[in-house]
Design a protein around this motif. Structure first.
Motif, mmCIF file in Angstrom:
data_model
loop_
_atom_site.group_PDB
_atom_site.id
_atom_site.type_symbol
_atom_site.label_atom_id
_atom_site.label_comp_id
_atom_site.label_asym_id
_atom_site.label_seq_id
_atom_site.Cartn_x
_atom_site.Cartn_y
_atom_site.Cartn_z
ATOM 1 N N TYR A 72 -17.932 -21.836 34.411
ATOM 2 C CA TYR A 72 -17.829 -20.396 33.514
ATOM 3 C C TYR A 72 -15.978 -19.947 33.290
ATOM 4 C CZ TYR A 72 -18.534 -15.016 32.781
ATOM 5 O OH TYR A 72 -18.322 -14.084 32.188
ATOM 6 N N THR A 73 -15.309 -19.100 32.265
ATOM 7 C CA THR A 73 -14.407 -19.052 32.392
ATOM 8 C C THR A 73 -14.715 -16.762 31.327
ATOM 9 O OG1 THR A 73 -13.634 -19.980 31.492
ATOM 10 C CG2 THR A 73 -12.045 -18.429 30.689
ATOM 11 N N SER A 74 -14.195 -16.188 33.099
ATOM 12 C CA SER A 74 -14.178 -15.332 33.047
ATOM 13 C C SER A 74 -12.991 -14.297 32.476
ATOM 14 C CB SER A 74 -13.985 -14.477 34.800
ATOM 15 O OG SER A 74 -14.304 -12.618 34.438
ATOM 16 N N ASP A 108 -16.635 -18.527 58.044
ATOM 17 C CA ASP A 108 -17.742 -18.898 58.864
ATOM 18 C C ASP A 108 -19.022 -18.535 57.447
ATOM 19 O OD1 ASP A 108 -17.158 -16.425 59.625
ATOM 20 O OD2 ASP A 108 -17.846 -16.788 61.696
ATOM 21 N N ASP A 109 -18.537 -18.133 56.957
ATOM 22 C CA ASP A 109 -19.426 -17.378 55.848
ATOM 23 C C ASP A 109 -19.541 -18.254 54.491
ATOM 24 O OD1 ASP A 109 -20.177 -15.083 57.150
ATOM 25 O OD2 ASP A 109 -18.782 -13.975 56.537
ATOM 26 N N LEU A 110 -20.416 -17.175 53.266
ATOM 27 C CA LEU A 110 -20.678 -18.620 52.335
ATOM 28 C C LEU A 110 -20.445 -17.524 51.228
ATOM 29 C CD1 LEU A 110 -23.140 -21.219 53.107
ATOM 30 C CD2 LEU A 110 -20.787 -21.258 53.967
ATOM 31 N N LEU A 111 -20.175 -17.772 49.729
ATOM 32 C CA LEU A 111 -20.981 -17.597 49.039
ATOM 33 C C LEU A 111 -21.691 -18.311 48.360
ATOM 34 C CD1 LEU A 111 -17.675 -16.672 46.171
ATOM 35 C CD2 LEU A 111 -18.920 -15.780 47.202
ATOM 36 N N LEU A 112 -23.171 -17.682 47.835
ATOM 37 C CA LEU A 112 -24.217 -17.869 47.210
ATOM 38 C C LEU A 112 -23.425 -18.876 45.794
ATOM 39 C CD1 LEU A 112 -27.246 -15.949 48.851
ATOM 40 C CD2 LEU A 112 -26.054 -18.796 49.751
ATOM 41 N N PRO A 113 -24.401 -19.516 45.711
ATOM 42 C CA PRO A 113 -24.634 -20.019 44.365
ATOM 43 C C PRO A 113 -24.233 -18.892 42.750
ATOM 44 C CG PRO A 113 -26.155 -21.882 45.142
ATOM 45 C CD PRO A 113 -25.800 -20.513 45.242
ATOM 46 N N GLY A 114 -23.752 -19.355 42.035
ATOM 47 C CA GLY A 114 -23.569 -18.256 40.822
ATOM 48 C C GLY A 114 -23.491 -17.181 40.504
ATOM 49 N N ALA A 115 -22.402 -16.286 42.470
ATOM 50 C CA ALA A 115 -22.410 -15.468 43.487
ATOM 51 C C ALA A 115 -21.137 -14.832 42.038
ATOM 52 C CB ALA A 115 -21.879 -14.752 43.838
ATOM 53 N N LEU A 116 -19.983 -15.402 41.836
ATOM 54 C CA LEU A 116 -18.445 -14.854 40.553
ATOM 55 C C LEU A 116 -18.941 -14.557 39.609
ATOM 56 C CD1 LEU A 116 -15.763 -17.696 42.474
ATOM 57 C CD2 LEU A 116 -16.694 -14.534 43.483
ATOM 58 N N GLU A 117 -19.392 -15.376 39.171
ATOM 59 C CA GLU A 117 -20.333 -15.428 37.424
ATOM 60 C C GLU A 117 -20.954 -13.853 37.630
ATOM 61 O OE1 GLU A 117 -22.808 -17.458 33.673
ATOM 62 O OE2 GLU A 117 -22.321 -18.546 35.157
#
Length: 317
Positions: free
Chosen positions: A49-51, A140-149
């Motif tokens: 994805y390009t923002s 120690d944390d995570l971004l979940l899939p598709g979060a930034l989009e």
């Protein structure tokens, strides 16, 4: 007598856990149920994805070799651009720096040198950032899939909103799910009493950052994110809670949240005194946040029902 008293305390604690499970109240809990695999849909969109908005993400790290690789991988898997990803290592001695260096091609900047703590590392990272949207992700944390989009699309379509955050999944040291925080809509008022905003899901506009003073307060070691949120509010920021799981917070024995809880209480009362003019009693605090927690419980049950009767094109994960 002491054994009887201990047994009674254990029974009371067990009863409280059962009542919380039945009520749906989970905010503030770092372990709500036994470990299980993270429950995410199997058909999440993984297309690049390009923002229209450039994102800058900073990860401060020190001696987190067991987790930082997973953190970086969660960012890489976003398949998002333009993204400026900056990792600031505070002079790790456990091999963290060497591990992070292996991801060099995915990083806009990486350095490893002694700093004055987490807030200092974050500030140094943001000093190198040029994005329209800013955030930080602890090592120690995570971004979940598709979060930034998801966040980028929201910011692009809501130019009046300055700050966004979402719901969180809580994971253990092995990456298993042990809890979820499902928040109600945002409340500026409750922010004076308690910070329920999951930091790993938090993003804000550069224009706001520059307006409030582009720094994280280094006099805080525990509640620097809450202090920043209060400062955002003081400058008239418009907040929005997004009804989606955006990040995963890792609960483990070595984390700051667990190891520095005493310091945390001191810093939290410092913020409450700033907002309210005094540090409230536990009873006053519970009474003040009760309406917010009732809205949380209502949304928790709404989510539970959605798992039984899923809606088509549900983006809440």
């Amino acid at each position: 007598m002491q054994l009887d008293r201990l047994a009674n305390l254990q029974n009371i604690s067990r009863l409280k856990r059962i009542l919380r499970q039945l009520s749906g109240y989970r905010l503030g809990q770092l372990e709500a149920y036994a470990p299980r695999p993270i429950g995410l849909p199997s058909d999440l969109d993984t297309e690049p994805y390009t923002s229209p908005l450039k994102f800058s993400l900073v990860t401060p790290v020190r001696d987190q070799i067991n987790f930082v690789g997973q953190t970086i991988e969660s960012v890489i898997r976003q398949r998002f651009s333009p993204l400026e990803y900056i990792v600031m290592d505070g002079g790790s001695t456990d091999g963290t720096a060497e591990l992070v260096a292996q991801y060099d091609e995915h990083l806009s900047h990486f350095e490893s040198q002694k700093d004055e703590g987490q807030a200092d590392a974050i500030n140094k990272g943001f000093a190198r950032a040029s994005g329209d949207i800013l955030g930080w992700l602890n090592a120690d944390d995570l971004l979940l899939p598709g979060a930034l989009e998801y966040v980028a699309r929201f910011f692009a379509s809501h130019p009046d909103v300055d700050v966004v955050y979402g719901d969180r999944i809580i994971i253990d040291a092995e990456g298993n799910e042990i809890g979820r925080w499902i928040l109600p809509s945002h409340s500026d008022w409750v922010l004076s009493w308690v910070d329920y905003i999951p930091q790993e899901t938090l993003f804000w506009r550069r224009s706001l950052w520059e307006r409030v003073g582009p720094y994280v307060d280094t006099s805080f070691n525990f509640a620097m994110d809450w202090e920043l949120l209060v400062r955002f509010r003081e400058f008239g920021a418009r907040f929005r809670h997004l009804p989606r799981y955006i990040g995963a917070f890792r609960a483990h024995s070595d984390q700051k949240t667990t190891a520095q809880i005493s310091l945390g209480r001191t810093e939290m009362n410092r913020i409450r005194a700033r907002c309210l003019g005094y540090a409230p009693s536990t009873a006053a605090l519970r009474l003040a946040v009760a309406p917010y927690l009732l809205r949380h419980v209502a949304r928790e049950w709404q989510w539970r029902l959605s798992q039984v009767f899923p809606a088509k094109n549900d983006l809440s994960l």
